[in-house]
Motif scaffolding. Sequence first.
Motif, PDB file in Angstrom:
ATOM      1  N   GLN A  59       2.301  49.418 -12.687  1.00  0.00           N
ATOM      2  CA  GLN A  59       3.232  50.529 -12.528  1.00  0.00           C
ATOM      3  C   GLN A  59       4.679  50.060 -12.577  1.00  0.00           C
ATOM      4  N   LEU A  60       4.926  48.895 -11.987  1.00  0.00           N
ATOM      5  CA  LEU A  60       6.300  48.398 -11.898  1.00  0.00           C
ATOM      6  C   LEU A  60       6.660  47.432 -13.027  1.00  0.00           C
ATOM      7  N   GLY A  61       5.683  47.097 -13.854  1.00  0.00           N
ATOM      8  CA  GLY A  61       5.948  46.194 -14.967  1.00  0.00           C
ATOM      9  C   GLY A  61       6.089  44.744 -14.565  1.00  0.00           C
ATOM     10  N   PHE A  62       5.503  44.342 -13.427  1.00  0.00           N
ATOM     11  CA  PHE A  62       5.593  42.954 -12.974  1.00  0.00           C
ATOM     12  C   PHE A  62       4.769  42.044 -13.869  1.00  0.00           C
ATOM     13  N   ALA A  63       5.273  40.831 -14.082  1.00  0.00           N
ATOM     14  CA  ALA A  63       4.507  39.793 -14.757  1.00  0.00           C
ATOM     15  C   ALA A  63       3.587  39.124 -13.732  1.00  0.00           C
ATOM     16  N   PRO A  64       2.481  38.506 -14.181  1.00  0.00           N
ATOM     17  CA  PRO A  64       1.630  37.770 -13.242  1.00  0.00           C
ATOM     18  C   PRO A  64       2.387  36.594 -12.641  1.00  0.00           C
ATOM     19  N   ASP A  65       2.017  36.206 -11.428  1.00  0.00           N
ATOM     20  CA  ASP A  65       2.733  35.128 -10.752  1.00  0.00           C
ATOM     21  C   ASP A  65       2.692  33.815 -11.515  1.00  0.00           C
ATOM     22  N   TYR A  66       1.607  33.572 -12.254  1.00  0.00           N
ATOM     23  CA  TYR A  66       1.519  32.304 -12.980  1.00  0.00           C
ATOM     24  C   TYR A  66       2.459  32.249 -14.178  1.00  0.00           C
ATOM     25  N   ASP A  67       3.022  33.395 -14.560  1.00  0.00           N
ATOM     26  CA  ASP A  67       3.956  33.400 -15.690  1.00  0.00           C
ATOM     27  C   ASP A  67       5.356  33.035 -15.203  1.00  0.00           C
ATOM     28  N   SER A  68       5.468  31.793 -14.774  1.00  0.00           N
ATOM     29  CA  SER A  68       6.724  31.217 -14.293  1.00  0.00           C
ATOM     30  C   SER A  68       6.698  29.749 -14.674  1.00  0.00           C
ATOM     31  N   PRO A  69       7.821  29.042 -14.574  1.00  0.00           N
ATOM     32  CA  PRO A  69       7.822  27.638 -14.989  1.00  0.00           C
ATOM     33  C   PRO A  69       6.732  26.832 -14.281  1.00  0.00           C
ATOM     34  N   ILE A  70       6.014  26.022 -15.042  1.00  0.00           N
ATOM     35  CA  ILE A  70       4.925  25.220 -14.485  1.00  0.00           C
ATOM     36  C   ILE A  70       5.475  24.212 -13.472  1.00  0.00           C
ATOM     37  N   PRO A  71       4.858  24.105 -12.283  1.00  0.00           N
ATOM     38  CA  PRO A  71       5.297  23.116 -11.286  1.00  0.00           C
ATOM     39  C   PRO A  71       4.739  21.728 -11.608  1.00  0.00           C
ATOM     40  N   TYR A  72       5.363  21.053 -12.556  1.00  0.00           N
ATOM     41  CA  TYR A  72       4.808  19.788 -13.050  1.00  0.00           C
ATOM     42  C   TYR A  72       4.759  18.702 -11.981  1.00  0.00           C
ATOM     43  N   MET A  73       5.743  18.625 -11.122  1.00  0.00           N
ATOM     44  CA  MET A  73       5.727  17.565 -10.111  1.00  0.00           C
ATOM     45  C   MET A  73       4.524  17.721  -9.186  1.00  0.00           C
ATOM     46  N   GLN A  74       4.272  18.932  -8.697  1.00  0.00           N
ATOM     47  CA  GLN A  74       3.139  19.151  -7.797  1.00  0.00           C
ATOM     48  C   GLN A  74       1.816  19.001  -8.532  1.00  0.00           C
ATOM     49  N   ARG A  75       1.744  19.524  -9.745  1.00  0.00           N
ATOM     50  CA  ARG A  75       0.509  19.376 -10.531  1.00  0.00           C
ATOM     51  C   ARG A  75       0.184  17.899 -10.733  1.00  0.00           C
ATOM     52  N   THR A  76       1.235  17.114 -11.041  1.00  0.00           N
ATOM     53  CA  THR A  76       1.013  15.691 -11.300  1.00  0.00           C
ATOM     54  C   THR A  76       0.556  14.976 -10.039  1.00  0.00           C
ATOM     55  N   ARG A  77       1.179  15.268  -8.903  1.00  0.00           N
ATOM     56  CA  ARG A  77       0.746  14.658  -7.633  1.00  0.00           C
ATOM     57  C   ARG A  77      -0.700  15.013  -7.328  1.00  0.00           C
ATOM     58  N   ASP A  78      -1.035  16.290  -7.433  1.00  0.00           N
ATOM     59  CA  ASP A  78      -2.394  16.740  -7.128  1.00  0.00           C
ATOM     60  C   ASP A  78      -3.410  16.121  -8.075  1.00  0.00           C
ATOM     61  N   TYR A  79      -3.036  16.014  -9.343  1.00  0.00           N
ATOM     62  CA  TYR A  79      -3.951  15.467 -10.348  1.00  0.00           C
ATOM     63  C   TYR A  79      -4.272  14.006 -10.060  1.00  0.00           C
ATOM     64  N   TYR A  80      -3.244  13.194  -9.816  1.00  0.00           N
ATOM     65  CA  TYR A  80      -3.505  11.775  -9.585  1.00  0.00           C
ATOM     66  C   TYR A  80      -4.212  11.530  -8.258  1.00  0.00           C
ATOM     67  N   THR A  81      -3.962  12.370  -7.272  1.00  0.00           N
ATOM     68  CA  THR A  81      -4.728  12.277  -6.026  1.00  0.00           C
ATOM     69  C   THR A  81      -6.196  12.569  -6.298  1.00  0.00           C
ATOM     70  N   ALA A  82      -6.460  13.585  -7.109  1.00  0.00           N
ATOM     71  CA  ALA A  82      -7.837  13.992  -7.398  1.00  0.00           C
ATOM     72  C   ALA A  82      -8.610  12.933  -8.159  1.00  0.00           C
ATOM     73  N   ILE A  83      -7.928  12.106  -8.977  1.00  0.00           N
ATOM     74  CA  ILE A  83      -8.655  11.065  -9.716  1.00  0.00           C
ATOM     75  C   ILE A  83      -8.595   9.718  -8.991  1.00  0.00           C
ATOM     76  N   GLY A  84      -8.067   9.737  -7.762  1.00  0.00           N
ATOM     77  CA  GLY A  84      -8.199   8.549  -6.915  1.00  0.00           C
ATOM     78  C   GLY A  84      -6.962   7.734  -6.650  1.00  0.00           C
ATOM     79  N   TYR A  85      -5.800   8.189  -7.121  1.00  0.00           N
ATOM     80  CA  TYR A  85      -4.555   7.461  -6.862  1.00  0.00           C
ATOM     81  C   TYR A  85      -3.824   8.186  -5.730  1.00  0.00           C
ATOM     82  N   THR A  86      -3.897   7.635  -4.547  1.00  0.00           N
ATOM     83  CA  THR A  86      -3.478   8.383  -3.353  1.00  0.00           C
ATOM     84  C   THR A  86      -2.012   8.170  -2.956  1.00  0.00           C
ATOM     85  N   THR A  87      -1.306   7.233  -3.600  1.00  0.00           N
ATOM     86  CA  THR A  87       0.112   7.054  -3.294  1.00  0.00           C
ATOM     87  C   THR A  87       0.915   8.023  -4.143  1.00  0.00           C
ATOM     88  N   PRO A  88       1.577   9.003  -3.529  1.00  0.00           N
ATOM     89  CA  PRO A  88       2.292  10.009  -4.327  1.00  0.00           C
ATOM     90  C   PRO A  88       3.435   9.377  -5.122  1.00  0.00           C
TER      91      PRO A  88
END
Length: 309
Positions: free
Chosen positions: A8-37
């Motif tokens: 109704q208000l013409g809002f875009a989905p929340d994911y349609d914003s700049p990708i949070p690369y720093m957080q994604r990268t931290r989470d990704y390397y933690t998930a594959i076993g590298y725990t030092t951020p």
Amino acid sequence: MPGSLDDQLGFAPDYDSPIPYMQRTRDYYTAIGYTTPYRWAHYVDAPFQPLKKPLSQSRVTIVTTAAPYDPAKGDQGPGAAYNGGAKFYKVYDGDTSKPHDLRISHIGYDRKHTSATDSGTWFPLPQLLKAAASGRVREVAPRFFGAPTNRSHRVTIDVDAPEILACCLADKVDVAVLVPNCPVCHQTSALVARHLEANGIPTVVMGCAKDIIEHASVPRFLFSDFPLGNSAGKPHDIESQTLTLEQALGLLEHASGARTTMQSPLRWSEDASWKLDYNNIAQMSPEELARRRAEFDKQKEIARGNRAA
């Protein structure tokens, strides 16, 4: 039945914003076993150098994180898997009067949504030469420069950035356009831009990782909300590439102070769901994460051997 409030208000989905690369990268390397951020470079202020002369009287260079193609270094073609063997560890230069085959297989660009079939999306030399031919800039500097995508902040700050500055001064460069590709590339380009600017050379960074660039604080940043690997425009779309460079040049002229970000009006596609994919562990199975860890370790060993050589 009435639609959702967003509809109704013409809002875009929340994911349609700049990708949070720093957080994604931290989470990704933690998930594959590298725990030092990983510590991303962070500054709250940036040097700023106004143009000393109009662009029509300026000599302009490019600083890229792409690598010269070397057939001895394995698959570097469109769609190639990450190729640590193609990485480079020293600043290089290239003659801007000649064509160059620069590729991005050695870095973490968005391989799902980017085919890497058009170097114009990461190396805007053809567009810059056109700008010189039209008088938009006085001339392209005799050399462009390759900046190694080193995870070591100290090597970038103490070795690579000063070397690029010395080369720019030797070539009497008035302005530098920096074009990163992967997440670490964006950090590298930010650190180099800061060093050039602090030493008298105005810069603009053209990139796709907004959070990394703004975290490091650069003088001027043209943000294209595209998948990594497309900082200079859309593939096989000359109009997009021309507009993207022109926006960067305009930002050089009109930014009134440091930390000026301009967002390109261009959209990658109407469907923004591509932003959910890059290094997003929520989209990966445990088996996929294990496969990626094994591949990462393999490529790290290859890169370590090349660095030692």
